[in-house]
Design a protein around this motif. Sequence first.
Motif, PDB file in Angstrom:
ATOM      1  N   GLN A 298       0.807  -1.480  -0.249  1.00  0.00           N
ATOM      2  CA  GLN A 298      -0.187   0.194  -0.125  1.00  0.00           C
ATOM      3  C   GLN A 298       1.027   1.530  -0.026  1.00  0.00           C
ATOM      4  OE1 GLN A 298      -4.284  -0.033   0.485  1.00  0.00           O
ATOM      5  NE2 GLN A 298      -2.833  -1.327  -0.866  1.00  0.00           N
ATOM      6  N   HIS A 299       0.325   2.315  -0.932  1.00  0.00           N
ATOM      7  CA  HIS A 299       1.517   3.328  -1.350  1.00  0.00           C
ATOM      8  C   HIS A 299       0.812   4.319  -1.565  1.00  0.00           C
ATOM      9  CE1 HIS A 299       5.213   5.322  -1.924  1.00  0.00           C
ATOM     10  NE2 HIS A 299       5.301   4.928  -3.340  1.00  0.00           N
ATOM     11  N   ASN A 300       1.393   5.865  -0.861  1.00  0.00           N
ATOM     12  CA  ASN A 300       0.767   7.023  -1.600  1.00  0.00           C
ATOM     13  C   ASN A 300       2.011   7.832  -2.418  1.00  0.00           C
ATOM     14  OD1 ASN A 300      -0.022   9.419  -1.566  1.00  0.00           O
ATOM     15  ND2 ASN A 300      -0.553  10.382   0.250  1.00  0.00           N
ATOM     16  N   PRO A 301       1.695   7.629  -2.973  1.00  0.00           N
ATOM     17  CA  PRO A 301       3.292   8.804  -3.723  1.00  0.00           C
ATOM     18  C   PRO A 301       3.707   9.350  -3.774  1.00  0.00           C
ATOM     19  CG  PRO A 301       1.643   7.448  -5.170  1.00  0.00           C
ATOM     20  CD  PRO A 301       1.141   6.915  -3.948  1.00  0.00           C
ATOM     21  N   PHE A 302       2.364  10.726  -3.380  1.00  0.00           N
ATOM     22  CA  PHE A 302       1.956  11.742  -2.898  1.00  0.00           C
ATOM     23  C   PHE A 302       2.549  12.631  -1.919  1.00  0.00           C
ATOM     24  CE2 PHE A 302      -1.095  10.619  -6.347  1.00  0.00           C
ATOM     25  CZ  PHE A 302      -0.333  10.932  -7.644  1.00  0.00           C
ATOM     26  N   ALA A 303       3.166  11.466  -1.045  1.00  0.00           N
ATOM     27  CA  ALA A 303       3.139  12.546   0.699  1.00  0.00           C
ATOM     28  C   ALA A 303       3.141  11.460   1.439  1.00  0.00           C
ATOM     29  CB  ALA A 303       1.710  13.088   0.589  1.00  0.00           C
ATOM     30  N   ALA A 304       4.077  11.649   2.829  1.00  0.00           N
ATOM     31  CA  ALA A 304       4.558  10.610   3.552  1.00  0.00           C
ATOM     32  C   ALA A 304       3.286  10.111   4.365  1.00  0.00           C
ATOM     33  CB  ALA A 304       5.076  11.708   4.191  1.00  0.00           C
ATOM     34  N   GLU A 305       1.473  10.125   3.633  1.00  0.00           N
ATOM     35  CA  GLU A 305       0.519  10.236   4.907  1.00  0.00           C
ATOM     36  C   GLU A 305      -0.152   8.994   4.300  1.00  0.00           C
ATOM     37  OE1 GLU A 305      -0.786  13.984   5.119  1.00  0.00           O
ATOM     38  OE2 GLU A 305      -2.159  14.046   3.149  1.00  0.00           O
ATOM     39  N   HIS A 306      -0.830   8.792   4.845  1.00  0.00           N
ATOM     40  CA  HIS A 306      -2.328   7.877   4.066  1.00  0.00           C
ATOM     41  C   HIS A 306      -3.132   8.309   3.314  1.00  0.00           C
ATOM     42  CE1 HIS A 306      -5.224   5.326   3.738  1.00  0.00           C
ATOM     43  NE2 HIS A 306      -4.447   3.965   3.991  1.00  0.00           N
ATOM     44  N   ASP A 307      -3.216   8.452   2.626  1.00  0.00           N
ATOM     45  CA  ASP A 307      -3.955   8.949   0.755  1.00  0.00           C
ATOM     46  C   ASP A 307      -4.196   8.168  -0.261  1.00  0.00           C
ATOM     47  OD1 ASP A 307      -6.247  10.460   0.100  1.00  0.00           O
ATOM     48  OD2 ASP A 307      -4.798  12.613   0.025  1.00  0.00           O
ATOM     49  N   SER A 308      -4.668   8.370  -1.136  1.00  0.00           N
ATOM     50  CA  SER A 308      -4.804   7.528  -2.644  1.00  0.00           C
ATOM     51  C   SER A 308      -3.568   6.751  -2.501  1.00  0.00           C
ATOM     52  CB  SER A 308      -4.381   8.871  -3.191  1.00  0.00           C
ATOM     53  OG  SER A 308      -3.541   9.224  -4.756  1.00  0.00           O
ATOM     54  N   MET A 309      -4.266   5.686  -2.078  1.00  0.00           N
ATOM     55  CA  MET A 309      -3.767   4.369  -2.156  1.00  0.00           C
ATOM     56  C   MET A 309      -3.117   3.659  -3.505  1.00  0.00           C
ATOM     57  SD  MET A 309      -2.530   4.712   0.850  1.00  0.00           S
ATOM     58  CE  MET A 309      -1.577   3.529   1.106  1.00  0.00           C
ATOM     59  N   HIS A 310      -2.302   3.657  -3.569  1.00  0.00           N
ATOM     60  CA  HIS A 310      -1.473   2.732  -5.054  1.00  0.00           C
ATOM     61  C   HIS A 310      -0.321   1.297  -4.229  1.00  0.00           C
ATOM     62  CE1 HIS A 310      -1.981   6.911  -6.580  1.00  0.00           C
ATOM     63  NE2 HIS A 310      -1.028   6.946  -7.571  1.00  0.00           N
ATOM     64  N   TRP A 311      -0.614   0.249  -5.038  1.00  0.00           N
ATOM     65  CA  TRP A 311       0.325  -0.740  -5.168  1.00  0.00           C
ATOM     66  C   TRP A 311       2.039  -0.020  -5.387  1.00  0.00           C
ATOM     67  CZ3 TRP A 311      -1.316  -6.318  -5.338  1.00  0.00           C
ATOM     68  CH2 TRP A 311      -2.040  -6.346  -5.171  1.00  0.00           C
ATOM     69  N   GLY A 312       3.160  -0.225  -3.917  1.00  0.00           N
ATOM     70  CA  GLY A 312       3.879   0.247  -5.009  1.00  0.00           C
ATOM     71  C   GLY A 312       4.707  -1.140  -5.285  1.00  0.00           C
ATOM     72  N   HIS A 313       5.790  -1.438  -5.464  1.00  0.00           N
ATOM     73  CA  HIS A 313       6.390  -2.387  -5.915  1.00  0.00           C
ATOM     74  C   HIS A 313       7.627  -2.710  -5.338  1.00  0.00           C
ATOM     75  CE1 HIS A 313       6.865  -5.592  -9.456  1.00  0.00           C
ATOM     76  NE2 HIS A 313       7.471  -6.511  -8.078  1.00  0.00           N
ATOM     77  N   VAL A 314       8.624  -3.272  -5.294  1.00  0.00           N
ATOM     78  CA  VAL A 314       9.698  -3.887  -4.941  1.00  0.00           C
ATOM     79  C   VAL A 314      10.517  -5.413  -5.284  1.00  0.00           C
ATOM     80  CG1 VAL A 314      10.597  -2.215  -3.251  1.00  0.00           C
ATOM     81  CG2 VAL A 314       9.895  -4.413  -2.827  1.00  0.00           C
TER      82      VAL A 314
ATOM     83  N   ALA B   7      -2.582   2.059  -9.835  1.00  0.00           N
ATOM     84  CA  ALA B   7      -2.897   3.059  -9.693  1.00  0.00           C
ATOM     85  C   ALA B   7      -4.461   3.131  -9.051  1.00  0.00           C
ATOM     86  CB  ALA B   7      -2.580   4.687 -10.250  1.00  0.00           C
ATOM     87  N   PRO B   8      -4.742   4.221  -8.429  1.00  0.00           N
ATOM     88  CA  PRO B   8      -6.929   4.526  -9.121  1.00  0.00           C
ATOM     89  C   PRO B   8      -7.034   4.477 -10.484  1.00  0.00           C
ATOM     90  CG  PRO B   8      -5.442   5.357  -6.792  1.00  0.00           C
ATOM     91  CD  PRO B   8      -4.509   4.902  -7.469  1.00  0.00           C
ATOM     92  N   SER B   9      -7.405   4.551 -11.063  1.00  0.00           N
ATOM     93  CA  SER B   9      -7.848   4.689 -12.318  1.00  0.00           C
ATOM     94  C   SER B   9      -9.493   4.549 -13.024  1.00  0.00           C
ATOM     95  CB  SER B   9      -6.785   4.175 -13.293  1.00  0.00           C
ATOM     96  OG  SER B   9      -7.052   2.442 -13.206  1.00  0.00           O
ATOM     97  N   THR B  10      -9.997   3.808 -12.337  1.00  0.00           N
ATOM     98  CA  THR B  10     -11.197   3.895 -12.509  1.00  0.00           C
ATOM     99  C   THR B  10     -12.412   3.668 -11.503  1.00  0.00           C
ATOM    100  OG1 THR B  10     -11.439   1.320 -11.106  1.00  0.00           O
ATOM    101  CG2 THR B  10     -10.232   1.157 -13.406  1.00  0.00           C
ATOM    102  N   GLU B  11     -13.671   3.908 -11.831  1.00  0.00           N
ATOM    103  CA  GLU B  11     -14.731   4.398 -10.737  1.00  0.00           C
ATOM    104  C   GLU B  11     -14.448   3.485  -9.283  1.00  0.00           C
ATOM    105  OE1 GLU B  11     -16.899   6.883 -10.671  1.00  0.00           O
ATOM    106  OE2 GLU B  11     -17.962   5.949  -8.807  1.00  0.00           O
TER     107      GLU B  11
END
Length: 507
Positions: A66-82, A98-102
Amino acid sequence: MPDLLHAGASAPMREHLERAETARGRLRERRGDRWYPRFHIAAPAGWINDPNGLSYYRGRYQVYFQHNPFAAEHDSMHWGHVSSSDLVTWRHDPIALAPSTEEDRDGVYSGSAVVSDDGELVVFFTGNRWCNGADDADGNLQVQCMAVSRDGIAFEKRGVVVDRPEGIAHFRDPKVWRTDGVWHMILGVCSADDRGEVWLYTSRDMRDWEFDRVLFRDPDPAAFMLECPDLFPLPTSEGDKWVLLYCPMGTKPSGYLARNGHNAGYVVGDWAPGRDFEQLTDYLPLDWGGQYYAPQTFEAPDGRRIAFAWMGSFTAPLASEEDGWSGQLTVPRVLSLGDDLRLRSRPVEELAGLRTESLELGSFELAAEEDRVLLERVDAAEVELELDLAASAAERVGLAVNKTPGGHETLVAYDDLARRVILDRRRAGHGDRGYRSAPCSGDRLTLRVLVDRASVEVFVNDGAEAITSFAFPAEGPRSIELYAESGSARVTRLAVHRIVSIWEGER
Ligand code: FRU
């Protein structure tokens, strides 16, 4: 070159991924590294929480989160990857989802991954929407979605596979596996009468899912939601038992238990496809620390059951936020079950490959009130300490880690009054201060302590218990000391190691 990175992603998501990558790149430029982990997985910048989609695919261990790439707080969750080929050398991969659908417009929430028979990596995740379009104040609309990849890097979304039953809020975190040729999915649910439950769905083709049953209802009426459930078999001398991990929301602190805003634990039971889960044990924490949440497991190619968890917090203040990053994962741990049906968790053996400058310090008597410096100018280390408690009189004996010139430190010690192991951050330097404690028994005690720039993980008696907490040291060079209080201590073995970075290109 974000456009090249995401060339394989489906067109509607590509734009969102590129925006996320650009924002994260900007955040990365101003990231502060005084606490950025050397040997724990973290995002290059921004926020992370739960490990997601753990799998072994195309010769690499895949860890999404679970990853928010925009800020160091929980919001706009993406999937980061390593990813990694050996569990100790890791590479940052492009953001995967990334969020991209309804359906997932307010977050691509937690989920899991499996490899299909035709060789695709298939991930299941929760698409999250806020009812009011802004936040969770008026509840959420959560559905289970699917996406597929042929390389583990670029994903194509395949839409909703499990819709939300009418009137159910909190319906998330699909964990999928196959038993006897049938795909099974469990989810965390808040039932219509506000109880935390785990629901089971089954499918033959991973697309059409049918509700099977309520697999588990938390006996604790305070638990209104069970986040991130996981169910898997482990061998005992009486055959396989099934471990159900989950994170109950709403439970109240009681003594040493459930002290955190968010707690993770397990029960063990019997289960087979088409059957109810028969609970055999009471709920126990998987780790007694201040920051251990949302563990997820997968089966490695050699059959080991490996868990990663989120070392972070939705509630305790995170000092690293001001440095542009927040949250990290625990080291990978192998889970096993004793015949007493208690889980043990040990760092994967591969982790020993990160050791450098190892020193065996032998066996000796540590005098009462003695402080002995073990390592100086160290920001990543491992200490193995074995004590003969029957031959010790100390009230407390253990380690002061992250010790800095101004007198700040974090203590990891055996407390003979409580007969427990403690991890005490009273004078840690920055951030949350609470102490945590795990039980131990017997006349001999082994402690394996992993110290990174912002965390401490303690394994008691070969993983019988674990304690994992953030610890943000104060300014200045950090050292590690051994100490005894009000009595001497008999050390039967002491070894110290410096630990190298896990990041490709940083060694
Ligand atoms: C657990 C959790 C999950 C959810 C995700 C959102 O930490 O709340 O239930 O899917 O995090 O980021």
